[in-house]
Design an enzyme around this catalytic site. Structure first.
Site, PDB file in Angstrom:
ATOM      1  N   ASP A  23      37.562  41.464  29.393  1.00  0.00           N
ATOM      2  CA  ASP A  23      38.340  40.267  29.740  1.00  0.00           C
ATOM      3  C   ASP A  23      39.819  40.450  29.439  1.00  0.00           C
ATOM      4  OD1 ASP A  23      36.968  40.072  27.057  1.00  0.00           O
ATOM      5  OD2 ASP A  23      38.501  38.541  26.776  1.00  0.00           O
ATOM      6  N   GLY A  77      36.382  32.532  29.716  1.00  0.00           N
ATOM      7  CA  GLY A  77      37.353  31.668  30.394  1.00  0.00           C
ATOM      8  C   GLY A  77      38.581  31.417  29.537  1.00  0.00           C
TER       9      GLY A  77
END
Length: 500
Positions: free
Chosen positions: A257, A95
């Site tokens: 990511d 995240g």
């Protein structure tokens, strides 16, 4: 410090579709204000693209927004959730640990763009991190992303950068900064992994449908939209990474990511441009095994896309065996697709527009001579344009090579014979080679000089000068020879570092 909300400031009109997705996709969080922000630079050209008033953005009100002290009207600050394979190992919960998405705007061309603060403080995904950014990495991202844009490579860009007036602590205390990043979106392969590893297939489908609607609406009517999604993302990534290789760019940390489904370059952490050509070149201090070396970037793209395909399996077909078969068939086209993109670009670099069966071997031979002769990658292709007609063996092109004189002359003869089949004049071939082979790239020694001046002295003069040069990479600029000069080899390997 009170967070204020300017109304309609500088033309900012937000329409935040990602923030309307279910709560599992993100966490709502405001930036942490800083004490004494100061402007480094607003990107006027990008502001114009976004339909924003750059002069207003440079005002005190704009500085407060870019620092995270003020939230503009219509913004809905969120930190996005995602997972990621980092150096091959899955981290199920990453995240935005040091980034906050303010929202989305529609630019003057009708394209939806994210506006994100990078370094605005802690979020629920920060783990043990401080959520802040140091000035050096912010300056590096500004320089390199703008260089990539002007080289014609798809990339996120920087709208603004500010200092915070506060230190951040890495190995030592460093000046803090916040970068405002603009992207087609910040959705990554790791975003899909976040839902897949949780077996949240409803969330996975919502994400896939959102990506199709936002980025690839043409495939919504495909017989199998989710298989088509794999194919279009594969196409976008193959094109992108092939373009990296054509300018000697090494991303440095191609984790899942850090790979966007939109096909934009993102996350300029330990990135760098290669000087002496060697496919094994690695700059990143954390890439100890060379996983993300220059020559491995195509294979790693396929590895990352395979992780993406795994996430899409439940959507591609309810029968897992059929889903695997369909995904494998799609991925089976990657190597040829990637090579086609790479070869098309390399043909242009050596002055060829048509296609001939021997072109790939001709390119490969030149690269091998460059490697053996320890030639500078950027200048070898740039100065090759001098050689369309035979030149002296003491030319600036020949001086790039430490050996291989006879092999080089043999190759030049074969290359000129190939150019003769183009049926165009030497001047035209030279001109089109100069349009695709840059003279100026963010060379490591120049980037470091800029960063030292900014971080140690608060002096942005070199930054402004270098940025101006990088905005015209294909045009020779008088008095700017230092930015095209190949570096003096010190014998000490150059290393780059992540901003964390």
């Amino acid at each position: 410090m009170t967070v204020v909300r300017p109304t309609g400031f500088a033309g900012l009109q937000f329409d935040n579709t990602y923030a309307r997705l279910p709560p599992a996709f993100f966490s709502r969080v405001n930036p942490t204000p800083v004490v004494n922000p100061a402007l480094i630079k607003v990107n006027h050209a990008l502001a114009t693209e976004l339909g924003l008033d750059a002069v207003q953005l440079e005002s005190e009100q704009g500085i407060q927004i870019f620092a995270g002290n003020a939230i503009p009207d219509g913004a809905e600050p969120i930190a996005q959730a995602y997972s990621g394979h980092q150096f091959g190992y899955l981290n199920p919960r990453l995240g935005d640990g040091r980034a906050i998405l303010l929202g989305e705007v529609v630019d003057r061309s009708g394209n939806r763009r994210d506006i994100q603060l990078k370094g605005p403080g802690r979020t629920p995904y920060s783990r043990s991190g401080d959520g802040r950014a140091a000035l050096g990495p912010v300056m590096r991202e500004y320089l390199v992303s703008e260089a990539m844009h002007h080289l014609g490579i798809k990339t996120t860009r920087v709208l603004a950068a500010v200092t915070t007036g506060e230190p951040v602590y890495r190995e030592t205390a460093l000046p803090g900064a916040v970068l405002t990043r603009v992207a087609a979106s910040h959705i990554r392969i790791g975003t899909f992994e976040y839902f897949y590893v949780r077996k949240d297939y409803d969330g996975l489908k919502q994400l896939a449908d959102y990506v199709i609607q936002r980025h690839y609406p043409a495939i919504s009517s495909a017989e199998n939209p989710y298989l088509a999604l794999l194919e279009v993302v594969m196409h976008a990534q193959a094109s992108l990474v092939a373009s990296w290789l054509q300018v000697g760019f090494i991303h440095g940390v191609m984790n899942t990511d850090n790979m966007t489904v939109s096909g934009e370059t993102i996350d300029y952490g330990p990135c760098a441009f290669m000087d002496i050509y060697d496919p094994s070149t690695v700059f990143s201090s954390i890439d100890r095994e060379g996983r993300y070396a220059y020559g491995n970037q195509g294979a790693i793209t396929l590895w990352n896309l395979t992780r993406f395909a795994e996430c899409l399996l439940p959507l591609i077909d309810s029968d897992i065996d059929r889903a695997v078969e369909k995904a494998q068939t799609a991925l089976g086209d990657f190597s040829e697709l990637f090579n086609d993109f790479w070869l098309a670009g390399m043909r242009k670099k050596i002055g060829i527009l048509g296609a001939s069966p021997g072109d790939e071997a001709l390119v490969a031979e030149f690269l091998q001579i460059m490697r053996d002769g320890r030639a500078d990658f950027t200048l070898a292709f740039r100065y090759l344009a001098d050689c369309v007609a035979p030149v002296s063996s003491t030319s600036r092109f020949h001086q790039l090579f430490t050996s291989c004189e006879s092999l080089l002359e043999s190759w030049l003869t074969k290359w000129r014979e190939r150019l003769a089949k183009e049926n165009v004049g030497a001047e035209e071939i030279t001109a089109r080679m100069l349009k695709v082979n840059p003279l100026y790239i963010p060379r490591n020694q120049n980037v470091e000089e800029v960063l030292r001046a900014a971080v140690e002295d608060g002096d942005y003069t070199l930054f402004e000068e270098f940025l101006s040069v990088l905005q015209h990479p294909y045009t020779e600029q008088q008095g700017k020879e230092k930015y095209s000069r190949r570096p003096v080899q010190s014998g000490i390997p150059y290393k780059t570092f992540c901003g964390t």
